[in-house]
Design a protein around this motif. Structure first.
Motif, PDB file in Angstrom:
ATOM      1  N   ALA A 264       0.848  -1.199   0.000  1.00 49.45           N
ATOM      2  CA  ALA A 264       0.000   0.000   0.000  1.00 49.45           C
ATOM      3  C   ALA A 264       0.885   1.251   0.000  1.00 49.45           C
ATOM      4  O   ALA A 264       1.993   1.233   0.540  1.00 49.45           O
ATOM      5  CB  ALA A 264      -0.908  -0.011   1.219  1.00 49.45           C
ATOM      6  N   ARG A 265       0.422   2.291  -0.648  1.00 53.29           N
ATOM      7  CA  ARG A 265       1.161   3.568  -0.697  1.00 53.29           C
ATOM      8  C   ARG A 265       0.295   4.666  -0.113  1.00 53.29           C
ATOM      9  O   ARG A 265      -0.837   4.851  -0.573  1.00 53.29           O
ATOM     10  CB  ARG A 265       1.515   3.923  -2.153  1.00 53.29           C
ATOM     11  N   ASN A 266       0.827   5.394   0.854  1.00 52.65           N
ATOM     12  CA  ASN A 266       0.127   6.531   1.477  1.00 52.65           C
ATOM     13  C   ASN A 266      -1.304   6.150   1.878  1.00 52.65           C
ATOM     14  O   ASN A 266      -2.250   6.871   1.578  1.00 52.65           O
ATOM     15  CB  ASN A 266       0.094   7.739   0.532  1.00 52.65           C
ATOM     16  N   GLY A 267      -1.424   5.012   2.500  1.00 52.72           N
ATOM     17  CA  GLY A 267      -2.743   4.597   2.978  1.00 52.72           C
ATOM     18  C   GLY A 267      -3.677   4.094   1.891  1.00 52.72           C
ATOM     19  O   GLY A 267      -4.831   3.760   2.167  1.00 52.72           O
ATOM     20  N   LYS A 268      -3.175   4.015   0.649  1.00 47.79           N
ATOM     21  CA  LYS A 268      -4.030   3.526  -0.431  1.00 47.79           C
ATOM     22  C   LYS A 268      -3.565   2.139  -0.856  1.00 47.79           C
ATOM     23  O   LYS A 268      -2.369   1.935  -1.104  1.00 47.79           O
ATOM     24  CB  LYS A 268      -3.947   4.507  -1.608  1.00 47.79           C
TER      25      LYS A 268
ATOM     26  N   HIS B  56      -2.721  -1.223  -2.880  1.00 43.30           N
ATOM     27  CA  HIS B  56      -2.174  -1.525  -4.214  1.00 43.30           C
ATOM     28  C   HIS B  56      -3.344  -1.960  -5.102  1.00 43.30           C
ATOM     29  O   HIS B  56      -4.293  -2.593  -4.607  1.00 43.30           O
ATOM     30  CB  HIS B  56      -1.145  -2.652  -4.059  1.00 43.30           C
ATOM     31  N   PRO B  57      -3.300  -1.642  -6.393  1.00 42.09           N
ATOM     32  CA  PRO B  57      -4.412  -2.041  -7.278  1.00 42.09           C
ATOM     33  C   PRO B  57      -4.767  -3.530  -7.179  1.00 42.09           C
ATOM     34  O   PRO B  57      -5.950  -3.898  -7.267  1.00 42.09           O
ATOM     35  CB  PRO B  57      -3.877  -1.709  -8.676  1.00 42.09           C
TER      36      PRO B  57
ATOM     37  N   LYS C 193      -7.206  -1.427 -14.168  1.00 44.13           N
ATOM     38  CA  LYS C 193      -7.318  -0.216 -13.351  1.00 44.13           C
ATOM     39  C   LYS C 193      -6.033   0.591 -13.359  1.00 44.13           C
ATOM     40  O   LYS C 193      -6.027   1.800 -13.262  1.00 44.13           O
ATOM     41  CB  LYS C 193      -7.668  -0.588 -11.911  1.00 44.13           C
ATOM     42  N   LYS C 194      -4.910  -0.172 -13.427  1.00 45.57           N
ATOM     43  CA  LYS C 194      -3.609   0.487 -13.391  1.00 45.57           C
ATOM     44  C   LYS C 194      -3.446   1.300 -14.668  1.00 45.57           C
ATOM     45  O   LYS C 194      -2.929   2.305 -14.757  1.00 45.57           O
ATOM     46  CB  LYS C 194      -2.502  -0.568 -13.330  1.00 45.57           C
TER      47      LYS C 194
END
Lengths: 313, 201
Positions: free
Chosen positions: B127-131, B133-134, B200-201
């Motif tokens: 995960a990046r910055n609380g988001k 990974h796709p 999505k990516k």
């Protein structure tokens, strides 16, 4: 796993010296050795880490072929421009994540998958005991050739392909034609190759040639599995006629097994399905199956036939 | 040779130089051995514990471990990073998948000392910055699991596939996931989730 001293050599000389010490084992990525150590089949006091030596990680194109470093991974080999049988064999081995770390040198030097060998409870012939339990026991994945003493099959995918292409194994001491690298149980029952104490595979050399090649294997499932039978074939074609052939059988003998019988059927003939089938049958004619592995004598010729056709057509 | 493979050419694992530095700092905690008397000694570490530094999810961790400790064990039992799961412990199931220098590996079949100096990413680091990974998002959206035990390894494999193939075919996804076992048999949705994440990516 028994604990060990982890030796970090800075050169091949240091690695060789440390490995010649009794109770030491050489390790590249360690995929096979860790498996043996977790099963306490291998309990070395020292593990000599070849990764710390440096180098041996590249495929170098030379004017007459390729030099494949012993620490090149199977993923690298599969993605390379080496002959088709070699890249296919590397790409079919194990799983993507194992191919990302497992090395060419380790693949050639891995120990057998025989379940009696891998199980510490069986003091089998290969572990210094007096009995090959597979001969009278569960032997469906075992050898159908040269299986009178110890019925292991050699586990390497890449070895039959390298043998079909006439590769050379280079060590810190000598160059060995791969045909002379592996040993039968009747010669040495405690090892699968000619390497001596302190001898280290550093490179595999493959000559460029106009031979076309293919590797094919059968296994019980599509994903991660060892081959039940495999075949590597290299052909020198002149139009539709086979001028020369090298046929190697895998997963059916304690060594990758060159089949001169299969080659003889092909050489000088127009390559047809019928000739490929005849070669497949000739290659397996001398098989001596055990109680549970006669199926290999049926699956083997069909697999070999397909490998021959895909190499030559 | 691809970029991915060039990366591996540099020294990896506990090198002699790093080890000697670590040894100097360990105040006698390391045993040197391997050579015969009178000849120069080949450096070694262990069998006692030795300090090593692992870079996990962008953070350096120093821990004291014996040479026999696998990367999986170091992560789970020493660093409390429990995303990688211990299942088969033989490199056969993919439950312990992590990325090492961007390559998918079975952390159960790698010695922790061989991962020194390399960048390790576990499911916790995707995960990046609380988001998420796709791939993680797609696993939730597609409900690509039943019991969930294989999920961390599947997600790592999915992220690895997308790092190399922005638009993988279903056949490629199947082949590249072939080192991962799901005992519930949720393979259909797992493959779909990876495909969905690629879109999505």
């Amino acid at each position: 796993m028994k604990n060990f001293e982890y030796v970090l050599p800075g050169s091949l000389e240091e690695a060789s010296k440390a490995a010649a010490d009794g109770g030491a084992k050489l390790k590249a990525a360690g995929v096979d050795l860790l498996d043996e150590m977790k099963n306490t089949v291998a309990t070395p006091d020292k593990v000599v880490n070849l990764l710390s030596v440096g180098g041996m990680r590249e495929i170098v194109r030379t004017k007459d072929g390729w030099r494949v470093g012993a620490l090149v991974t199977l993923a690298q080999l599969a993605d390379s421009r080496l002959p088709a049988a070699i890249t296919a064999a590397a790409g079919e081995a194990a799983t993507p994540q194992i191919r990302n770390v497992a090395t060419v040198g380790g693949n050639l030097c891995q120990r057998p998958r025989c379940w009696y060998y891998r199980n510490r409870a069986y003091a089998c012939l290969r572990k210094g005991g007096t009995v090959c339990y597979a001969l009278e026991g569960e032997n469906r994945y075992h050898a159908i050739f040269h299986n009178d003493a110890c019925a292991i099959v050699h586990p390497s995918n890449v070895a039959p392909a390298l043998l079909a292409l006439g590769a050379t194994v280079v060590t810190n001491r000598r160059s060995i034609p791969i045909e002379e690298f592996f040993v039968l149980p009747s010669d040495h029952v405690d090892r699968e190759n000619v390497l001596e104490d302190g001898e280290i595979v550093t490179e595999v050399q493959v000559a460029q040639s106009r031979w076309s090649s293919a590797y094919r294997e059968e296994r019980e499932r599509d994903s991660f599995d060892w081959a039940t039978v495999s075949a590597a074939v290299a052909l020198r074609m002149d139009g539709a006629v086979v001028k020369d052939a090298r046929v190697v059988l895998g997963a059916v003998a304690p060594v990758p097994l060159r089949s001169k019988e299969g080659e003889r059927v092909l050489i000088g003939q127009r390559l047809t399905e019928k000739i490929a089938q005849a070669a497949g049958e000739a290659a397996f004619k001398g098989a001596t199956p055990l109680s549970d592995n006669a199926y290999k004598r049926l699956v083997g010729p069909a697999n070999l036939k397909r490998a021959i056709l895909s190499a030559g057509l | 040779m691809s970029k991915r493979h060039k990366k591996r050419d540099r020294e990896a694992g506990l090198s002699r130089r790093e080890f000697l530095t670590a040894g100097a700092a360990a105040a006698g905690g390391l045993a040197f051995g391997g050579g015969r008397a009178g000849s120069p000694k080949v450096p070694s570490v262990g069998p006692r514990k030795a300090p090593v530094t692992l870079n996990v999810n962008g953070k350096e961790h120093t821990l004291e471990i014996e040479p026999r400790v696998t990367l999986l064990r170091a992560l789970r039992n020493h660093l409390d990073i429990t995303g990688p799961k211990q299942v088969c412990d033989r490199g056969a199931c993919g439950g312990c998948n992590v990325l090492v220098d961007g390559l998918l590996v079975n952390s159960c079949m790698m010695l922790a000392m061989d991962a020194v100096g390399r960048k390790i990413v576990t499911p916790e680091g995707l995960a990046r910055n609380g988001k998420l990974h796709p791939v993680q998002e797609a696993f939730c959206a597609r409900d690509a699991l039943q019991c969930g035990f294989c999920t961390p390894g599947m997600v790592m494999a999915g992220a690895w596939i997308l790092s190399r193939h922005p638009d993988p075919s279903p056949e490629l996804i199947k082949r590249e996931l072939s080192g991962n076992l799901c005992r519930c048999g949720a393979y259909g949705r797992i493959c779909e989730a990876v495909k969905m994440a690629a879109r999505k990516k």
